[in-house]
Write an enzyme that holds these catalytic residues in place. Sequence first.
Site: not given
Ligand code: IVH
Length: 696
Positions: A100, A54, A428, A189, A330, A443
């Site tokens: 992706l 600081d 409506c 990110e 996912k 509708c």
């Molecule tokens: S690669 C084509 N690496 O996921 C390249 N993306 O669903 C895409 N994301 O828009 C980026 N972790 O915001 C990559 N280790 C990672 C990631 C990552 C999160 C996000 C990124 C992208 C989204 C796609």
Amino acid sequence: MNDQESPLHIQSNSVSSASDEVIRRVAQLKVEINRANTLYYIENAPEIDDAEWDARMQELLALEATYPELQTPDSPTQRIGSAPASGFKEVIHRLPMLSLGNVFDEAGLRDWYQHALDFLEIDHAPMVCELKIDGLAIAITYKNGVLDRAATRGDGIRGEDVTANVRTIRSVPLKLNGDVPSELELRGEVFLPNSKFASLNLEREQAGLPAYVNPRNSASGSLRQLDSTETAKRPLDMYFYSLGYVENTVEPTSHREALSAIKEWGGRVNEWTRKAETVKEVMTAIANASVIRDTLDYGIDGVVIKINSLILQKRLGFVGRDPRWAVAFKFPAEQAETTLRAIHINVGRTGALTPWAKLEPVMVGGVTVGRATLHNKDEITRKDLREGDRIIVQRAGDVIPQIVGISSKNKRSSNSTPYQFPNACPSCQAITIQTEDEAVTRCVNGACMAQFERLLEHYASRGAMDIEGLGERVSQDLPRLGFVTNIADLYRLRDRRNDLIKIDKMGETRVDNLLQAIESSRSQSLPRLLFALGISGIGSESAEWIAHRFGSLTAVTKATREELLAIDGIGPTVASTLVEYCALEQNQKLITDLIELGINPLDQTPKPADDHPANGMLFVITGRLEMMSRVEAQDQIKERGGKVTSSVTKKTDYLVTGAEPGSKLDKAQRIGIHIIDEDQFSALINKDIVPAKPKT
Ligand code: IVH
């Protein structure tokens, strides 16, 4: 002392009144604070305590206030934020920021990998696995190592300039170390740590502001603050995961090397990465990621799998917005049990009646869920959902929570009756219809207020005309109070400023901002306008194709079904809907009014293929190509407006021959088709040499 001798980047031509001693002290403070920041935020190994930090910061701030010329963009004081901006500037990404594709299981992953290998015509390609952080993608450009600009992903082509806000993120270096390319873009990110999410929401609630629904949402909200001093208060964090545009340097040849380079330059890279040679190894890595998931202080919604070689990545390219060289695995949906409090009906802009469930709020995978979609009438019947039931709710990533079904522990009272879907529009009161081939109840009252309110909201949305300030509430107020009865009325509002400021919760500033945003929307592009009109089935992509084909609103209204069907990607339903839309008198009037009011954008996007020698040509490929795979060759042709078929006919313009050509070559010779080898093909595709026109 001239600039070159100075350890500082004093803006060229600036003459400083500061003494050498002050200049040296400022430089020293910057170095010390930056070093302390790196140790604290990136390496987690602080050497000085908060009070010392600081004190240095205060001293530097004071010196920079006295000698503003010593304040450089990479100074740690620049993280504190600056005065509110009036809006974000648009940034056009030098390389598009892709999204992706998703897979949800091993089979899906195998398909993705095999497809990539087939595309490359190889048997094996090493992969890298990374955590998929649930935040917001940001691209940061460094010029000569100094942070120059930071942009959001936006629609992948255009993002928002959020430089002032990104500067406030402590783990983002304002200046990179070592030998850095003259222009370098790093992508990654931005996120808000889980541990900070709860306290931020608490503060918001106390201040009477709506809580953020998840950490990603809060990261995005924090980064899109117009006042960067507000962003500076949010403990945002960032991990880099790739290079973007890099100027004039030998680029690394693998993704892992790129990550190492980013680390060397001082960028923060997530520690958890795994090499994988096979799909099995990827699955092991994913299993590990899902185990450590709960121990992390940030949300992850899966694992990103990337082909490691950057050379192969380049060859793989992308389809639509998804790269072929990476995919997101996912994590499975998370579930919880709760009570279905009530079923409500929402009327959409095309009249669809969509039921949704109000739930007893419950935590599902770290997020509080209070409502879920019910899709349509049949889903309620199929699952026999009734108000008061105990149900299982699930959410997967950013998908809207859904009700899986009734919980096994559901205890209904004996007088419980099945849910009765309304026969009339809840807005409506007009009678609704459900056609046989559609699950949707609609509708069909063209004058339904609820539909128009949704249309206004859609018209103003970010992907459409982007009118800030015309959100859900104002889209209801304006029609209900009689200010607008159709979209064109929006552009007549400027004459009614004095009446508008009397609307509850509006006030002068809001009204002026809204009117200004409406005015700015006049210059939106034709594809956006077409999409904004909310014609059923016309999304942002099809709007683009249609706009490029016809070029103006008037031309679109005159389009025939056949002309529309000739556009790649436009099917019979969309073609008919658009023709029907344009035939309706009230829509014709709307379009004429818009044009009269000056909302008449022309599409000047050059048709990329028009002047290309491959445009409109019919190709057949035979034999094995050396420089590229067959799929790549086909893509190259299609990108330039050509077509590829499998058999040689009189209509064929070119036969491309690789090694060991088949019987197609004989046939082509027999009927006199122009035959070219791979080199000639390459030249044609790259427009280096235009072969003599094949046929007269
Ligand atoms: S690669 C084509 N690496 O996921 C390249 N993306 O669903 C895409 N994301 O828009 C980026 N972790 O915001 C990559 N280790 C990672 C990631 C990552 C999160 C996000 C990124 C992208 C989204 C796609």
